[in-house]
Design an enzyme around this catalytic site. Structure first.
Site, short mmCIF file in Angstrom:
data_model
loop_
_atom_site.label_atom_id
_atom_site.label_comp_id
_atom_site.label_asym_id
_atom_site.label_seq_id
_atom_site.Cartn_x
_atom_site.Cartn_y
_atom_site.Cartn_z
N GLU A 94 32.14 8.18 -20.66
CA GLU A 94 31.48 9.42 -21.09
C GLU A 94 32.29 10.22 -22.11
OE1 GLU A 94 28.51 10.33 -20.51
OE2 GLU A 94 27.91 8.95 -18.90
N SER A 365 7.80 24.51 42.66
CA SER A 365 8.86 24.76 43.64
C SER A 365 10.25 24.88 43.03
CB SER A 365 8.87 23.63 44.67
OG SER A 365 7.69 23.65 45.45
#
Length: 693
Positions: A94, A365
């Site tokens: 690059e 319960s």
């Protein structure tokens, strides 16, 4: 002719002089303009380097369980955490003179200008890394002269305000590598399932070639072109002196192992849990949703990766072929409230409705332990006896009646609270509710952290006839496990921003709110549901789980025609499971048992390598061995003998005589007046109840 020659000479001399001074003037003006631009750029504030970053969610063992981003999967990492290979490959392909120029490579610019003028287009670019970084941060990718000018100006600002290493780090964290991966860390994960610092030279060369055209050079899309581009990168690395010719050949022939497919997405672990975390961060902690998606946060959760996988596996194994039957599971550390596992349904993709936090169901319960805790506060004891028989309860001054039934059958005799809890006797519970007063259960439940509305006009409240959340109901058992402390369930340990600042850190401190002596006694009673010896007229409700229990463990089940619950705990782990249907459908044959099966398998697996901890027993609680069916002190002749906790001073003093061979001789030894008093004590609760009726 000589005069003309001299005249021409003077003209030429004046012309050159004018050209020279004009050049000096233009050069001065040019340098002045450049100086002005540079000065202007320098005095502007440093341009922001902020970019959207992926927020990552971690389990308690730092395993990644989720990632959140809005189209740009990016993980910002410092340059030191990138391998030298990716830095060298990127510089070579690059911007080889990156560390030597001031943001512009005039040699490349000149070459690109000539090439573009010849072609009559702007096909060839000469942007440096700095210019590309500026474009990625602030501009679009239009190939126009105005965009080029803006790019140059931003590049200048970057060079003036940031170091070369900062620019290179930013570039490698923002460049697009295809498939939603922005930045080298995301790219390394997507293509090779590794971190950027682990990339080899060959892998780095492959990745460095992709940004020129992600849709062209991605190895997932076009392996041949990707390979050719990798070889080009390796060649430039050789030219730049980063590798030798022999190394280039070696790396070019190295076989690369890519991710399984081109659409790599992190496995979605605990989707219901993750959504709950995000909702809490947004609604309770007040973090902006945009920050959650773009802020690069680290969210460290309480989730136990292994426990969560086990929970999901057991749910799938047990309910895969059960049609519309649904479930919810919550597991937490009762000592601090850290949620270790959460399942909100069988399949998140089919239904993201979280039944663990959003559904409201009757607990049945499962409410009884809280009712009996209230009874202990009001003078009941584990051996307090009430008559279990078919009963019509009158209330509202006799205007209304209530006719509860037992699931199995009635004892048609007096039973202890210990046994009534173990076999889940409904008559005992409702009688207790009437004796305490209807408001008592609601008031006590509030102290256990249950905020759901309860209708105290309804006697069926004693049997769990009210709506409550699975997480809410499960966490209400934590005081039983931790000695009376209220702990709030929490899902997040810590939140850290992209700069390492701690935005939130959990404070795991329980609040003492309940009597530790009575919670210890209740825990001892709740161990009874796993003890088959307590079976007489009805079976203990946890008998099917006995083979899975090899440590101190306590709990309570609950069921009605629509819901099935199992909540149980050890000192270090509390888990609640609900099973039922979403739309009011009654449970079918066999459905109710799945809550216990899932709970049992999960707890057995979760605790198999854990220390077998004893429940804490306060100093002023004593243990005596009783006959659990009549509540008296057990003798050697009693076939069932159970060590049971009592508040010091309330333990029984009378011995059981039912199984002695010579009962007459024993009765003679007892003071007749004492015997009469004990018989009166056995019956006083029922006399009070009869009087109230």
């Amino acid at each position: 002719m000589e005069v003309l020659t001299r005249t021409a000479y003077r003209k030429r001399k004046r012309l050159w002089r004018r050209l020279f001074f004009s050049s000096i003037l233009f050069l001065t003006l040019g340098l002045g303009a450049v100086a002005a631009v540079v000065s202007y750029a320098y005095h502007l504030e440093a341009p922001s380097l902020s970019v959207p970053e992926t927020t990552v969610m971690y389990a308690s063992n730092e395993e990644v369980i989720g990632e959140f981003h809005h189209g740009q999967n990016r993980h910002w990492i410092p340059l030191e955490h990138m391998s030298d290979a990716i830095v060298e490959a990127t510089l070579a392909i690059e911007d080889r003179r990156f560390f030597d120029h001031l943001g512009f490579d005039f040699f490349r610019i000149g070459g690109a200008v000539v090439a573009n003028l010849r072609s009559g287009s702007m096909a060839q670019g000469a942007s440096t890394i700095t210019q590309q970084y500026a474009r990625n941060l602030y501009l679009n990718h239009d190939k126009t002269w105005s965009r080029k000018m803006d790019e140059a100006f931003y590049a200048l600002r970057l060079e003036l305000h940031y170091t070369k290493r900062e620019i290179l780090e930013g570039y490698l964290n923002t460049i697009y590598y295809g498939h939603g991966a922005y930045g080298i860390e995301a790219a390394a994960n997507v293509y090779f399932q590794k971190n950027a610092e682990e990339l080899t030279k060959a892998e780095a060369a492959m990745l460095a070639g992709i940004p020129k055209g992600p849709s062209i050079y991605s190895p997932f899309i076009n392996p041949e072109r990707a390979k050719q581009r990798q070889e080009t990168v390796l060649y430039t690395m050789e030219e730049a002196g980063f590798i030798t010719s022999a190394q280039r050949n070696e790396y070019a022939t190295e076989e690369l192992t890519f991710a399984i497919d081109d659409d790599v997405v992190a496995k979605q672990v605990a989707p219901y849990f993750q959504r709950t975390v995000i909702e809490w961060l947004r609604d309770d902690l007040g973090i902006d949703p945009l920050v959650l998606e773009h802020g690069g946060l680290e969210i460290h959760t309480t989730l136990d990766y292994e426990l969560q996988n086990n929970a999901e596996r057991f749910v799938e194994e047990e309910l895969a072929d059960r049609g519309e039957l649904q479930t919810a599971l919550v597991s937490m550390d009762p000592r601090n409230g850290a949620v270790k596992a959460m399942v909100g349904g069988k399949n998140f993709e089919e239904s993201n409705f979280n039944r663990a936090t959003q559904a409201r169901r009757h607990p049945g319960s499962a409410i009884k332990p809280i009712l009996y805790y209230a009874a202990l506060e009001h003078g009941f004891r584990p051996n307090s006896m009430l008559l279990s028989e078919e009963t019509k309860f009158l209330y509202n001054d006799g205007a209304d009646d209530y006719n509860p039934t037992n699931f199995d059958k009635y004892a048609d005799d007096y039973v202890t609270m210990l046994q009534a809890l173990a076999v889940s006797d409904n008559i005992y519970a409702v009688k207790t509710h009437f004796l305490l007063g209807f408001d008592t259960l609601k008031e006590t439940a509030r102290r256990f952290g249950i905020e759901s509305e309860m209708d105290t006009r309804n006697p069926s409240l004693a049997l769990g006839a009210f709506d409550v959340g699975v997480l809410e109901m499960t966490k209400s058992y934590s005081p039983f496990a931790n000695g009376g402390h209220i702990v709030e369930p929490h899902f997040v340990e810590k939140v850290v921003d992209r700069d390492g600042n701690i935005l939130y850190e959990a404070e795991m401190v329980g609040e003492p709110a309940l009597n530790p002596e009575l919670t210890a006694i209740m825990t001892n009673m709740m161990e009874g549901m796993f003890e088959p010896d307590l079976t007489s007229y009805a079976a203990v409700t946890g008998g099917s789980l006995t083979h899975m229990v090899d440590r101190p463990i306590a709990g309570k089940s609950g069921s009605n025609e629509f819901n099935s619950w199992m909540i149980g705990y050890t000192p270090q782990l509390l888990t609640g499971v609900w099973v039922g249907y979403d739309y009011g459908q009654e449970l079918q044959s066999g459905d109710a048992n799945f809550s216990k099966v899932i709970w049992g398998k999960f707890m057995e697996e979760a605790l198999k390598d854990q220390e077998k901890l004893e429940f804490d027993v306060p100093d002023n609680v004593v243990e005596v061995t009783i006959n659990p069916f009549n509540g008296k002190l057990a003798t050697e002749e009693c076939p069932v003998q159970r060590p049971t906790l009592f508040y010091a001073g309330t333990e029984p003093t009378e011995h059981c005589t039912e199984h002695l061979q010579d009962e007459a001789s024993v009765e003679k030894e007892l003071d007749p007046h004492q015997k009469t008093e004990e018989e009166k004590k056995d019956k006083w609760l029922d006399k009070i109840f009869d009087w109230l009726s």
